[in-house]
Design a protein around this motif. Sequence first.
Motif, PDB file in Angstrom:
ATOM      1  N   TYR A  78     -21.783 -23.724  14.100  1.00 22.75           N
ATOM      2  CA  TYR A  78     -21.940 -24.823  13.305  1.00 22.75           C
ATOM      3  C   TYR A  78     -20.716 -24.739  12.048  1.00 22.75           C
ATOM      4  O   TYR A  78     -20.129 -23.584  12.324  1.00 22.75           O
ATOM      5  CB  TYR A  78     -23.228 -24.614  12.517  1.00 22.75           C
ATOM      6  N   PHE A  81     -21.494 -22.642   6.221  1.00 21.75           N
ATOM      7  CA  PHE A  81     -22.651 -23.147   5.294  1.00 21.75           C
ATOM      8  C   PHE A  81     -21.948 -23.179   3.980  1.00 21.75           C
ATOM      9  O   PHE A  81     -21.193 -22.205   3.606  1.00 21.75           O
ATOM     10  CB  PHE A  81     -23.805 -22.181   5.466  1.00 21.75           C
ATOM     11  N   PHE A 452     -32.710 -24.594   5.080  1.00 20.11           N
ATOM     12  CA  PHE A 452     -32.862 -25.038   6.014  1.00 20.11           C
ATOM     13  C   PHE A 452     -34.490 -25.214   6.605  1.00 20.11           C
ATOM     14  O   PHE A 452     -34.887 -26.207   6.616  1.00 20.11           O
ATOM     15  CB  PHE A 452     -32.147 -24.735   7.361  1.00 20.11           C
ATOM     16  N   ARG A 477     -34.124 -32.199  10.622  1.00 21.95           N
ATOM     17  CA  ARG A 477     -33.079 -31.228  10.765  1.00 21.95           C
ATOM     18  C   ARG A 477     -31.638 -31.499  10.644  1.00 21.95           C
ATOM     19  O   ARG A 477     -30.715 -31.129   9.995  1.00 21.95           O
ATOM     20  CB  ARG A 477     -33.045 -30.594  12.249  1.00 21.95           C
ATOM     21  N   LEU A 481     -29.060 -29.929   7.927  1.00 23.73           N
ATOM     22  CA  LEU A 481     -27.549 -29.207   8.252  1.00 23.73           C
ATOM     23  C   LEU A 481     -26.699 -29.954   7.424  1.00 23.73           C
ATOM     24  O   LEU A 481     -25.510 -29.231   7.077  1.00 23.73           O
ATOM     25  CB  LEU A 481     -27.690 -29.298   9.733  1.00 23.73           C
ATOM     26  N   THR A 485     -23.813 -28.435   4.871  1.00 20.56           N
ATOM     27  CA  THR A 485     -22.352 -28.373   5.048  1.00 20.56           C
ATOM     28  C   THR A 485     -21.516 -29.856   4.630  1.00 20.56           C
ATOM     29  O   THR A 485     -21.065 -29.868   3.769  1.00 20.56           O
ATOM     30  CB  THR A 485     -22.272 -28.523   6.830  1.00 20.56           C
TER      31      THR A 485
END
Length: 543
Positions: A78, A81, A452, A477, A481, A485
């Motif tokens: 990913y 964060f 999250f 979700r 996310l 981000t």
Amino acid sequence: MKKLWPVLLLLAAACKQKEYNADLIVKNALVYTVDSTFSTANAFVVSSGKITAVGDIGTLEKKYLAREVIDAGGKAVYPGFIDAHAHFYEYGLGLQNVNLVGLKSWTAIVDTVNKYASHKTDGWIIGGGWDQNIWDNKAFPNKAKLDSLFPVRPVILNRIDGHAAIANQAALNIAGVKPGQKIIGGEVETINGKLTGILVDNAVGIVTRKIPEPTEQLTQAALLDAQRNCFAVGLTTVDDCGLPYTMVSTIAALQHKGALKMRMYVMLADQPENYEYLFKRGAYKTPGLNVRSFKVYADGALGSRGACLLHPYADQKNWNGFLLSSKAHFEEVAKKIAAKGFQMCTHAIGDSANRVILKIYAENLKGKNDKRWRIEHAQIVSPDDIKIFGANNIIPSVQPTHATSDMAWAVKRLGAVRIKTGYAYKSLMKQNGWIPLGTDFPVENINPLYTFYAATERKNLQGLPAGGFQMDNALSRIEALRGMTMWAAKANFEEKEKGSIEVGKYADFVILDQDIMKTKGSNLPNVKVLKTYINGVKVYEKK
């Protein structure tokens, strides 16, 4: 022929060097790019600290030869964060002091402080993290035990939200605090003519201003200790809310030396010297540090009944909380920030505080705009006021774990009606189509995976309530996310340089041991960070 050898060797070395046209390839991964289409890939390429290609490894390997290859083993990757609201430096300082988080009674806190004091035998005793709402007796404590243990040595212990504290008599004497003393935007608790030691909101500062400034060594230790823990949970950027301008040079110097690698978005505190600094020199921007905004406090916290409400607290009649400054102050601040083109970020918890600040924002923003002024927390907003966010592109910057931490007692503060429109993250998100997420650490845990979980499942770490807390305001979700981000980057005017795994952006990314987009909701708090990278360089690896 002998004369040709040096030339041939140089040519060979040059050819060898040209074979490498990338620094890093990550392959065999499930890459969530978090781009505009939320696309996935199985590989990406990094050169000079930035993403240079994203796609299929079969195609990328034909074009790129990297000095380093990471085989992710099929794990999910990913973007790094981003915590859109935290107190990074304060958290680091707290690591140097006595930690009271999670202690279940005042007795346990006093015992912990006493044990700490036996090792650190001089100077102020400073601690933080107590929360009377998790005790059997949910009343504020009294300083009597601290006075008996420390009749001369000053002690101050901050409540977990930072909006209240308890100080012993020695500390109160140093600060000159008297029974019945009146403070604008604060309270010195006095019962039967005697100080209890409890200080709320602006009253806390009367004592903390007497604490000696941290040494340079302590400041550096705080920043680096905070960085270490944040990297371990996958954070690559933090918004540090409410620092003095003097910290800008300290942070910049540590980053320049390469010791502080954490990227930081710094909001300067609402103080005259901070306005003078930024208005005079302009925004400060480097790859690791961005200073272009101000943090203002409208009210206090719900837990300490300092949040400013439109109607009295359900559990304390004839008490509405209070604003921390006059409305005129907020109007003046907003006007001068708007005139200079900076970002205003205001802490507002209660529905009255939110209404006051939203109206002031609207008067200055005058409808649709891209100034990205933020309301930090936006916890309790009247249904009549939510539309002001969308009408003026005001950004609600929220912390989902606040909902799951507060839910056990918030209904007692607000009553059954007001609680229904509290912590309304989905409704707030719909106003502008996006919402940045943070933790407010050290008020909450630093782990963005808890963010999250709380945003999507609306449960605490014990899995309660079974059906989730006010699930109509849960985020999907994908939304969650994005919130930690891309949307967090956008709240900082940094969406073109971070927040997604796309060509041209910084190679900040994390590898997790499980895929948070697919694992069971109940398992989300157990997901661990395997590796964290900044600029394509590993800054953390799970042992």
